[in-house]
Design a protein around this motif. Structure first.
Motif, PDB file in Angstrom:
ATOM      1  N   PHE A  47       0.856  -1.168   0.000  1.00 34.74           N
ATOM      2  CA  PHE A  47       0.000   0.000   0.000  1.00 34.74           C
ATOM      3  C   PHE A  47       0.899   1.227   0.000  1.00 34.74           C
ATOM      4  CE2 PHE A  47      -2.742   3.147   2.120  1.00 34.74           C
ATOM      5  CZ  PHE A  47      -3.818   3.067   1.284  1.00 34.74           C
ATOM      6  N   PRO A  48       0.687   2.156  -0.922  1.00 35.82           N
ATOM      7  CA  PRO A  48       1.597   3.298  -1.035  1.00 35.82           C
ATOM      8  C   PRO A  48       1.366   4.339   0.069  1.00 35.82           C
ATOM      9  CG  PRO A  48      -0.161   3.511  -2.619  1.00 35.82           C
ATOM     10  CD  PRO A  48      -0.339   2.170  -1.939  1.00 35.82           C
ATOM     11  N   LEU A  49       1.540   3.930   1.319  1.00 32.94           N
ATOM     12  CA  LEU A  49       1.302   4.808   2.457  1.00 32.94           C
ATOM     13  C   LEU A  49       2.207   6.030   2.426  1.00 32.94           C
ATOM     14  CD1 LEU A  49      -0.285   5.176   5.067  1.00 32.94           C
ATOM     15  CD2 LEU A  49       1.526   3.932   6.240  1.00 32.94           C
ATOM     16  N   ARG A  50       3.464   5.833   2.086  1.00 32.45           N
ATOM     17  CA  ARG A  50       4.414   6.944   2.046  1.00 32.45           C
ATOM     18  C   ARG A  50       4.009   7.980   0.990  1.00 32.45           C
ATOM     19  NH1 ARG A  50      10.863   6.008   1.359  1.00 32.45           N
ATOM     20  NH2 ARG A  50      11.514   8.020   2.144  1.00 32.45           N
ATOM     21  N   ILE A  52       1.003   8.546  -0.206  1.00 30.19           N
ATOM     22  CA  ILE A  52      -0.220   9.220   0.227  1.00 30.19           C
ATOM     23  C   ILE A  52       0.103  10.269   1.282  1.00 30.19           C
ATOM     24  CG2 ILE A  52      -2.391   8.866   1.468  1.00 30.19           C
ATOM     25  CD1 ILE A  52      -2.635   6.213  -0.051  1.00 30.19           C
ATOM     26  N   LEU A  53       1.001   9.949   2.197  1.00 33.21           N
ATOM     27  CA  LEU A  53       1.405  10.899   3.229  1.00 33.21           C
ATOM     28  C   LEU A  53       2.087  12.125   2.617  1.00 33.21           C
ATOM     29  CD1 LEU A  53       1.579  11.445   6.275  1.00 33.21           C
ATOM     30  CD2 LEU A  53       3.801  10.333   6.227  1.00 33.21           C
ATOM     31  N   ILE A  54       2.944  11.907   1.639  1.00 29.37           N
ATOM     32  CA  ILE A  54       3.623  13.021   0.974  1.00 29.37           C
ATOM     33  C   ILE A  54       2.622  13.907   0.249  1.00 29.37           C
ATOM     34  CG2 ILE A  54       5.201  13.589  -0.929  1.00 29.37           C
ATOM     35  CD1 ILE A  54       6.907  11.193  -0.008  1.00 29.37           C
ATOM     36  N   VAL A  55       1.653  13.303  -0.436  1.00 31.08           N
ATOM     37  CA  VAL A  55       0.637  14.090  -1.147  1.00 31.08           C
ATOM     38  C   VAL A  55      -0.192  14.908  -0.160  1.00 31.08           C
ATOM     39  CG1 VAL A  55      -1.483  13.889  -2.503  1.00 31.08           C
ATOM     40  CG2 VAL A  55       0.535  12.610  -3.168  1.00 31.08           C
ATOM     41  N   MET A  56      -0.544  14.303   0.979  1.00 27.88           N
ATOM     42  CA  MET A  56      -1.316  15.039   1.987  1.00 27.88           C
ATOM     43  C   MET A  56      -0.516  16.210   2.556  1.00 27.88           C
ATOM     44  SD  MET A  56      -3.305  11.981   3.976  1.00 27.88           S
ATOM     45  CE  MET A  56      -3.801  13.056   5.296  1.00 27.88           C
ATOM     46  N   LEU A  57       0.760  15.990   2.849  1.00 31.46           N
ATOM     47  CA  LEU A  57       1.586  17.073   3.377  1.00 31.46           C
ATOM     48  C   LEU A  57       1.775  18.189   2.360  1.00 31.46           C
ATOM     49  CD1 LEU A  57       4.288  15.077   5.363  1.00 31.46           C
ATOM     50  CD2 LEU A  57       2.410  16.456   6.279  1.00 31.46           C
ATOM     51  N   LEU A  58       1.972  17.827   1.101  1.00 27.60           N
ATOM     52  CA  LEU A  58       2.094  18.854   0.063  1.00 27.60           C
ATOM     53  C   LEU A  58       0.789  19.626  -0.105  1.00 27.60           C
ATOM     54  CD1 LEU A  58       4.201  17.011  -2.651  1.00 27.60           C
ATOM     55  CD2 LEU A  58       4.902  18.939  -1.224  1.00 27.60           C
ATOM     56  N   GLY A  59      -0.346  18.924   0.004  1.00 33.27           N
ATOM     57  CA  GLY A  59      -1.637  19.607  -0.074  1.00 33.27           C
ATOM     58  C   GLY A  59      -1.829  20.592   1.070  1.00 33.27           C
ATOM     59  N   LEU A  60      -1.457  20.191   2.283  1.00 32.70           N
ATOM     60  CA  LEU A  60      -1.562  21.099   3.428  1.00 32.70           C
ATOM     61  C   LEU A  60      -0.626  22.287   3.273  1.00 32.70           C
ATOM     62  CD1 LEU A  60      -1.859  18.552   6.345  1.00 32.70           C
ATOM     63  CD2 LEU A  60      -3.627  20.110   5.529  1.00 32.70           C
ATOM     64  N   ALA A  61       0.581  22.047   2.762  1.00 35.23           N
ATOM     65  CA  ALA A  61       1.518  23.151   2.532  1.00 35.23           C
ATOM     66  C   ALA A  61       0.972  24.103   1.470  1.00 35.23           C
ATOM     67  CB  ALA A  61       2.879  22.608   2.117  1.00 35.23           C
ATOM     68  N   PHE A  62       0.382  23.551   0.424  1.00 35.68           N
ATOM     69  CA  PHE A  62      -0.202  24.386  -0.636  1.00 35.68           C
ATOM     70  C   PHE A  62      -1.330  25.256  -0.087  1.00 35.68           C
ATOM     71  CE2 PHE A  62      -3.470  24.783  -3.985  1.00 35.68           C
ATOM     72  CZ  PHE A  62      -2.765  25.598  -4.861  1.00 35.68           C
ATOM     73  N   LYS A  63      -2.196  24.636   0.726  1.00 32.55           N
ATOM     74  CA  LYS A  63      -3.286  25.406   1.321  1.00 32.55           C
ATOM     75  C   LYS A  63      -2.737  26.495   2.237  1.00 32.55           C
ATOM     76  CE  LYS A  63      -6.597  23.078   3.219  1.00 32.55           C
ATOM     77  NZ  LYS A  63      -7.406  22.055   3.891  1.00 32.55           N
ATOM     78  N   GLY A  64      -1.684  26.192   2.986  1.00 28.79           N
ATOM     79  CA  GLY A  64      -1.082  27.191   3.863  1.00 28.79           C
ATOM     80  C   GLY A  64      -0.490  28.349   3.085  1.00 28.79           C
ATOM     81  N   VAL A  65       0.160  28.061   1.962  1.00 24.47           N
ATOM     82  CA  VAL A  65       0.722  29.126   1.125  1.00 24.47           C
ATOM     83  C   VAL A  65      -0.397  29.988   0.558  1.00 24.47           C
ATOM     84  CG1 VAL A  65       1.947  29.575  -1.041  1.00 24.47           C
ATOM     85  CG2 VAL A  65       2.849  27.904   0.580  1.00 24.47           C
ATOM     86  N   LEU A  66      -1.479  29.360   0.083  1.00 25.47           N
ATOM     87  CA  LEU A  66      -2.612  30.146  -0.424  1.00 25.47           C
ATOM     88  C   LEU A  66      -3.218  31.014   0.662  1.00 25.47           C
ATOM     89  CD1 LEU A  66      -4.583  27.698  -2.745  1.00 25.47           C
ATOM     90  CD2 LEU A  66      -3.285  29.711  -3.395  1.00 25.47           C
TER      91      LEU A  66
END
Length: 115
Positions: A47-50, A52-66
């Motif tokens: 299961f590509p857990l790593r 998925i975790l990276i995508v979630m962290l990048l999404g949170l960082a993107f939302k924070g930058v916006l």
């Protein structure tokens, strides 16, 4: 039917085991008799857990930058605009709604992005 049916079965078993070893890797074990035996590694679906975790962290960082770039009021207005749109836009609004991590990341980045 062949005369050497048992031999053919054993050879087939060895070939299948060797193919599994080539595909999945090998685990070496020492038996009670002291012989080292090579067994195929058990292949479990990964299961590509790593990822998925990276995508979630990048999404949170993107939302924070916006959030830091637009500001809390502008960000809330744009999310509300999405909330009144189509089904895809409503799902986007649900994903983009600010939560604690977004606000914290945006607050940390705001002095560097906002002029």
């Amino acid at each position: 039917m062949s005369i050497n049916t048992d031999f053919d079965k054993r050879v087939g078993h060895v070939v299948r085991t060797h193919d599994r070893i080539r595909r999945n890797g090998v685990v070496h074990r020492v038996g009670k008799d002291g012989l080292i035996r090579a067994r195929p590694r058990v292949a479990r679906p990964r299961f590509p857990l790593r990822a998925i975790l990276i995508v979630m962290l990048l999404g949170l960082a993107f939302k924070g930058v916006l959030w830091a770039q637009i500001g809390p009021v502008g960000y809330a207005e744009r999310v509300e605009k999405l909330r009144t749109g189509t089904t895809v836009e409503r799902v986007g609004a649900w994903l983009m709604q600010p939560e604690g991590v977004t606000v914290w990341v945006g607050g940390q980045l705001r002095p560097y992005l906002r002029r």
